[in-house]
Design a protein around this motif. Sequence first.
Motif, short mmCIF file in Angstrom:
data_model
loop_
_atom_site.label_atom_id
_atom_site.label_comp_id
_atom_site.label_asym_id
_atom_site.label_seq_id
_atom_site.Cartn_x
_atom_site.Cartn_y
_atom_site.Cartn_z
N ASN A 1 64.04 33.23 23.30
CA ASN A 1 65.18 34.55 23.01
C ASN A 1 66.58 33.93 23.50
O ASN A 1 66.75 33.48 24.70
CB ASN A 1 64.71 35.65 23.80
CG ASN A 1 65.74 36.78 23.53
OD1 ASN A 1 66.75 36.72 23.32
ND2 ASN A 1 65.01 38.04 23.48
N VAL B 1 65.68 41.16 19.65
CA VAL B 1 65.01 39.74 19.37
C VAL B 1 63.71 39.81 19.57
O VAL B 1 63.02 39.21 18.61
CB VAL B 1 66.05 38.58 20.10
CG1 VAL B 1 65.05 37.27 19.75
CG2 VAL B 1 67.23 38.36 19.66
N ASN B 2 63.30 40.03 20.63
CA ASN B 2 61.76 39.97 20.99
C ASN B 2 60.77 40.87 19.75
O ASN B 2 59.84 40.38 19.48
CB ASN B 2 61.55 40.82 22.33
CG ASN B 2 61.77 39.75 23.42
OD1 ASN B 2 62.23 38.74 23.29
ND2 ASN B 2 61.64 40.19 24.66
#
Length: 271
Positions: free
Chosen positions: A140, A163-164
């Motif tokens: 990330n 993002v995760n």
Amino acid sequence: MNLSKWLLLLAVLFVLSACGVAEEEPAAPKENGESTESMVLEPVEEETIEVVQDPVITKPEILYELNPANWALQPIDDANPKAVLLTIDDAPDKYAFEMAKTLKALNAPAIFFVNGHFIDTDEEKANLKAIVEMGFTIGNHTQTHANLKNSTEEQQREEIIKVNETVEAIIGEKPIFFRAPFGVNTDFSRNLVHEEGMLLMNWTYGYDWEKQYMDATNLTDIMVNTEYLTNGANLLMHDRKWTAEALTGIVEGLRAKGYDLIDPQTIKGVK
């Protein structure tokens, strides 16, 4: 013939007629109308049921751990100390997919740190998935490459969590490494990254953002011959044209100096 003889003759005839062969009684019918003849039963073949077992997934042995004092990788037990880690930031922009293919051909493992704004379109998502399918590990690198020190806690959360969530939706799992843009972290981001089960790391050295190294030849030379190349070094590179062109020379140069390349899956995580 007198009467007594006639009576005797009639008695003999009656006895003879009674001793005749009696008609056979019909056999009782079988249930369901089956024939009385013997039935020949055909052998019944047993059905073979094939049991399909789930494949056994063997996790790589943990061989290295990160030293947060200098971001280098230290060997655990008998792991080879003369090894380095390759990392590529700002992926997958324009060159990450080709860089992954180059590394795959060289059998060189690496971490691709991704930015959320590079995995928005279907093409970008397909590139990320292809990079993972080639065997590379995803990290990330925040949603918009923001400086977390200049961001509110809510903005930091959005930069990291989004993002995760996006990566998990594309490849089925969250990133296991985190690298902040510019290497700048805050207490809030450190805690959040840990809560998310990611290992936070910066780097030992990198040069491809400096003007004099925006050239494949110069970049290859400095990445292989810098004084900072030591056991466990954490090498930073970016999704850039000149870096993509230098990649083969960098990997071959490192190996020529006797360095192994660390598989990110063998690095001790936070879980």
